[in-house]
Design an enzyme around this catalytic site. Structure first.
Site, PDB file in Angstrom:
ATOM      1  CG  HIS A   1      -2.397  -0.890   0.904  1.00 48.97           C
ATOM      2  ND1 HIS A   1      -3.102  -0.473   2.196  1.00 48.97           N
ATOM      3  CD2 HIS A   1      -2.054  -1.163   0.135  1.00 48.97           C
ATOM      4  CE1 HIS A   1      -4.189  -2.018   1.189  1.00 48.97           C
ATOM      5  NE2 HIS A   1      -3.667  -2.695   0.824  1.00 48.97           N
TER       6      HIS A   1
ATOM      7  CE1 TYR B   1      -5.056   4.254   8.719  1.00 49.87           C
ATOM      8  CE2 TYR B   1      -5.493   3.819  10.753  1.00 49.87           C
ATOM      9  CZ  TYR B   1      -4.880   3.392   9.816  1.00 49.87           C
ATOM     10  OH  TYR B   1      -3.760   2.218   9.975  1.00 49.87           O
TER      11      TYR B   1
ATOM     12  N   PRO C   1      -3.924   0.259  18.684  1.00 47.97           N
ATOM     13  CG  PRO C   1      -5.761  -0.436  18.486  1.00 47.97           C
ATOM     14  CD  PRO C   1      -4.974  -0.129  19.304  1.00 47.97           C
TER      15      PRO C   1
ATOM     16  CE  LYS D   1       4.816   2.842  13.073  1.00 48.64           C
ATOM     17  NZ  LYS D   1       4.673   3.064  12.156  1.00 48.64           N
TER      18      LYS D   1
ATOM     19  CE1 TYR E   1      -0.502   4.139   9.989  1.00 44.10           C
ATOM     20  CE2 TYR E   1       0.019   3.106   7.480  1.00 44.10           C
ATOM     21  CZ  TYR E   1      -1.407   3.301   8.706  1.00 44.10           C
ATOM     22  OH  TYR E   1      -1.923   2.382   8.276  1.00 44.10           O
TER      23      TYR E   1
HETATM   24  P1  FAD Z   1       2.538 -11.577  21.787  1.00 49.47           P
HETATM   25  O1  FAD Z   1       1.771 -11.390  19.770  1.00 49.47           O
HETATM   26  O2  FAD Z   1       1.784 -11.544  22.532  1.00 49.47           O
HETATM   27  O3  FAD Z   1       3.252 -13.134  21.745  1.00 49.47           O
HETATM   28  C1  FAD Z   1       3.688 -13.740  22.961  1.00 49.47           C
HETATM   29  C2  FAD Z   1       3.819 -15.006  23.226  1.00 49.47           C
HETATM   30  O4  FAD Z   1       3.764 -15.836  24.453  1.00 49.47           O
HETATM   31  C3  FAD Z   1       2.454 -15.619  23.045  1.00 49.47           C
HETATM   32  O5  FAD Z   1       1.962 -16.287  21.652  1.00 49.47           O
HETATM   33  C4  FAD Z   1       1.735 -16.039  23.871  1.00 49.47           C
HETATM   34  O6  FAD Z   1       0.591 -17.754  24.321  1.00 49.47           O
HETATM   35  C5  FAD Z   1       3.058 -16.741  24.709  1.00 49.47           C
HETATM   36  N1  FAD Z   1       3.206 -16.558  26.177  1.00 49.47           N
HETATM   37  C6  FAD Z   1       2.594 -15.815  27.151  1.00 49.47           C
HETATM   38  N2  FAD Z   1       2.855 -15.535  28.372  1.00 49.47           N
HETATM   39  C7  FAD Z   1       3.272 -17.451  28.263  1.00 49.47           C
HETATM   40  C8  FAD Z   1       4.149 -18.162  29.361  1.00 49.47           C
HETATM   41  N3  FAD Z   1       3.899 -18.038  30.996  1.00 49.47           N
HETATM   42  N4  FAD Z   1       4.656 -19.217  28.831  1.00 49.47           N
HETATM   43  C9  FAD Z   1       5.104 -19.838  26.614  1.00 49.47           C
HETATM   44  N5  FAD Z   1       4.331 -19.120  26.569  1.00 49.47           N
HETATM   45  C10 FAD Z   1       3.639 -17.455  26.746  1.00 49.47           C
HETATM   46  N6  FAD Z   1      -0.970  -4.296  16.898  1.00 49.47           N
HETATM   47  C11 FAD Z   1      -1.499  -4.180  15.935  1.00 49.47           C
HETATM   48  O7  FAD Z   1      -1.241  -3.117  15.108  1.00 49.47           O
HETATM   49  N7  FAD Z   1      -3.037  -3.413  15.037  1.00 49.47           N
HETATM   50  C12 FAD Z   1      -4.052  -4.653  15.598  1.00 49.47           C
HETATM   51  O8  FAD Z   1      -5.007  -4.017  14.830  1.00 49.47           O
HETATM   52  C13 FAD Z   1      -3.660  -5.290  16.818  1.00 49.47           C
HETATM   53  N8  FAD Z   1      -4.677  -6.107  17.262  1.00 49.47           N
HETATM   54  C14 FAD Z   1      -4.285  -6.374  18.058  1.00 49.47           C
HETATM   55  C15 FAD Z   1      -5.630  -7.574  18.603  1.00 49.47           C
HETATM   56  C16 FAD Z   1      -5.693  -7.896  20.168  1.00 49.47           C
HETATM   57  C17 FAD Z   1      -6.628  -8.496  20.523  1.00 49.47           C
HETATM   58  C18 FAD Z   1      -4.495  -8.201  20.878  1.00 49.47           C
HETATM   59  C19 FAD Z   1      -3.727  -8.029  21.747  1.00 49.47           C
HETATM   60  C20 FAD Z   1      -2.623  -6.817  19.645  1.00 49.47           C
HETATM   61  C21 FAD Z   1      -2.730  -6.322  18.902  1.00 49.47           C
HETATM   62  N9  FAD Z   1      -2.153  -5.828  18.284  1.00 49.47           N
HETATM   63  C22 FAD Z   1      -2.177  -4.484  17.270  1.00 49.47           C
HETATM   64  C23 FAD Z   1      -0.603  -5.571  18.586  1.00 49.47           C
HETATM   65  C24 FAD Z   1      -0.012  -6.576  18.416  1.00 49.47           C
HETATM   66  O9  FAD Z   1      -0.923  -7.462  17.734  1.00 49.47           O
HETATM   67  C25 FAD Z   1       1.246  -6.889  19.073  1.00 49.47           C
HETATM   68  O10 FAD Z   1       2.096  -5.718  18.919  1.00 49.47           O
HETATM   69  C26 FAD Z   1       2.279  -8.125  19.423  1.00 49.47           C
HETATM   70  O11 FAD Z   1       1.852  -9.061  18.712  1.00 49.47           O
HETATM   71  C27 FAD Z   1       3.714  -8.199  19.158  1.00 49.47           C
HETATM   72  O12 FAD Z   1       4.331  -9.223  19.433  1.00 49.47           O
HETATM   73  P2  FAD Z   1       4.918 -10.261  20.366  1.00 49.47           P
HETATM   74  O13 FAD Z   1       5.465 -11.490  19.655  1.00 49.47           O
HETATM   75  O14 FAD Z   1       5.870  -9.172  20.951  1.00 49.47           O
HETATM   76  O15 FAD Z   1       3.351 -10.741  21.328  1.00 49.47           O
HETATM   77  C1  DHB Z   2      -5.251  -2.909  10.923  1.00 53.77           C
HETATM   78  C2  DHB Z   2      -4.683  -2.663  12.164  1.00 53.77           C
HETATM   79  C3  DHB Z   2      -5.202  -1.411  12.577  1.00 53.77           C
HETATM   80  O1  DHB Z   2      -4.619  -1.322  14.183  1.00 53.77           O
HETATM   81  C4  DHB Z   2      -3.940  -0.091  12.021  1.00 53.77           C
HETATM   82  O2  DHB Z   2      -4.249   0.827  11.733  1.00 53.77           O
HETATM   83  C5  DHB Z   2      -4.206  -0.670  10.618  1.00 53.77           C
HETATM   84  C6  DHB Z   2      -4.502  -2.498  10.284  1.00 53.77           C
HETATM   85  C7  DHB Z   2      -5.553  -4.457  10.550  1.00 53.77           C
HETATM   86  O3  DHB Z   2      -6.128  -4.916  11.242  1.00 53.77           O
HETATM   87  O4  DHB Z   2      -5.874  -4.317   9.152  1.00 53.77           O
END
Ligand code: FAD
Ligand code: DHB
Length: 390
Positions: A72, A202, A293, A297, A383
């Site tokens: 995009h 947005y 979100p 980021k 962004y």
């Molecule tokens: P996570 O993806 O949370 O991974 C952590 C992993 O550790 C998980 O698999 C978990 O099961 C595991 N874990 C936890 N505790 C333990 C333990 N005690 N022992 C072993 N394993 C464990 N960001 C955006 O930019 N746009 C979005 O639309 C967006 N939507 C989101 C929706 C939700 C519901 C959530 C929770 C987050 C969202 N985010 C979004 C944020 C983004 O998804 C996260 O920033 C990203 O997943 C971070 O990655 P991570 O690997 O640090 O953590």
């Molecule tokens: C999506 C999520 C976001 O938080 C965003 O800023 C843009 C796109 C998505 O899930 O596609």
């Protein structure tokens, strides 16, 4: 069991770190307390910064991303009567890619199970120990219920916001946390309908924010600002589509609707915990910080953290040089705070709350971004992602 780097959590941060270290000849074991099916089905972020895309391709896990991901070159910003296109390519020479986080995670898991280091799902009772010395370990119970000890040179807590690692860091350091909860949440849906716009929209609206995104040419992802106390059961598909149609309304344009296949309500929070290290335990991704979100980021910050950490740990493990691990927390946090500010700013500009004075300030800011190249470039640079200096 013994490994060089024991990684807790198989989200994007833990899996990518394991991959980057494998490519540099460093052994890892990844421990995940959920099942593979659960981790792969979790619907989360969708926008990948250019740096994230390059990192995944360079790590050999970008084939499907390049085939199925959607580049995009910009986004649309909308407020009543106006939909303005911001052209990122023209404003800052970078772009972003639309490719679901669940797909990134599937690609990383497939690569790891194919020829990579051990990845253990369904473990429990995970506990990092002796992280202040040179020989930390992780105790856990494996999927068969057996108690295990993983001896490590280094432990990485990539276990998300609710993980076990951050409390261990906080308990042993004189660090601190910062937190902001927002007085609104997102109701997110996946729908089997072609996206009604070629690029994301947005939208600011007196009823609240709305975001139009997508997952493929036939699947739309949409979000709607709701009160955090709302219950998903009270939102029928018709009510959701009505709300979205009102907020995206624009003369000569219509929102296409279709069957909703997933819906949930997501709370919004900013959170930063510092430092991101205690001794031989390092934090990465959501384990150390959360952003709302709106700026897309969260996933990209997790990738930026492990890009820095992979280089720093390689230097530590292979050359016994501590300079980069010693500066990891400060360097990572500088970027975390930039993204924390940008995410807060996007969130504050686009969500309705407060009084009419607040609304006029928001509209003034939106008009500014849509009319000043300097203001638009500031948004575009943030962004699409600022450089990661690893
Ligand atoms: P996570 O993806 O949370 O991974 C952590 C992993 O550790 C998980 O698999 C978990 O099961 C595991 N874990 C936890 N505790 C333990 C333990 N005690 N022992 C072993 N394993 C464990 N960001 C955006 O930019 N746009 C979005 O639309 C967006 N939507 C989101 C929706 C939700 C519901 C959530 C929770 C987050 C969202 N985010 C979004 C944020 C983004 O998804 C996260 O920033 C990203 O997943 C971070 O990655 P991570 O690997 O640090 O953590
Ligand atoms: C999506 C999520 C976001 O938080 C965003 O800023 C843009 C796109 C998505 O899930 O596609």
């Amino acid at each position: 069991m013994r490994t060089q780097v024991g990684i807790i959590g198989a989200g994007p941060a833990g899996l990518l770190l394991s991959r980057l270290l494998q490519l540099r000849g460093i052994d890892t074991v990844v421990l995940e307390n959920r099942s593979r099916a659960y981790v792969e089905a979790r619907i989360r972020a969708g926008i990948l910064e250019q740096h994230t895309v390059t990192t995944l391709i360079d790590a050999g896990v970008g084939d499907r991303l390049q085939r199925e991901g959607m580049p995009h070159d910009g986004v649309h910003l909308q407020y009543p009567g106006t939909r303005h296109h911001l052209d990122f390519a023209q404003l800052c020479g970078r772009n972003v890619w639309l490719y679901g986080q669940s797909e990134v995670v599937k690609d990383l898991i497939a690569a790891q199970l194919d020829d990579g280091p051990p990845l253990l799902f369904d473990v429990s009772d995970v506990s990092p120990e002796d992280v202040d010395g040179d020989a930390p370990r992780i105790r856990f119970t494996d999927a068969e219920g057996r108690a295990q000890v993983l001896e490590c040179d280094v432990v990485v807590g990539a276990d998300g916001f609710h993980g076990v690692s951050r409390p261990v860091v906080t308990a042993g350091t004189s660090g601190r946390t910062w937190e902001r909860t927002y007085p609104y949440a997102w109701l997110g849906i996946l729908a089997d309908v072609a996206p009604s716009s070629d690029e994301l929209v947005y939208a600011w609206h007196p009823d609240g924010f709305a975001l139009l995104s997508m997952r493929s040419p036939t699947v739309s992802r949409l979000y709607l600002q709701v009160d955090p106390t709302e219950k998903i059961e009270d939102w029928s598909d018709d009510r959701i589509w009505d709300g979205l149609s009102t907020r995206f309304a624009l003369d000569g344009w219509e929102l296409q609707t279709g069957p909703v296949t997933e819906k949930s309500i997501l709370p919004m929070r900013s959170f930063v915990s510092a430092p991101m290290r205690r001794g031989r335990l390092f934090l990465a991704g959501d384990a150390a910080h959360i952003v709302p979100p709106t700026g897309a980021k969260g996933l990209n910050l997790a990738v930026a953290d492990v890009t820095l950490l992979a280089t720093a740990l390689t230097r530590l493990v292979q050359e016994q040089r501590t300079d980069l691990v010693d500066s990891y927390s400060d360097r990572a946090l500088a970027r975390v705070w930039r993204c924390t500010h940008f995410s807060w700013w996007m969130t504050s500009m686009l969500h309705r709350s407060g009084d009419d004075f607040d609304a006029e300030l928001q509209l003034s800011q939106l008009r500014r971004v849509c009319s000043s190249e300097a203001a638009a470039r500031e948004l575009a640079e943030n962004y699409t992602g600022l450089p990661v200096d690893a």
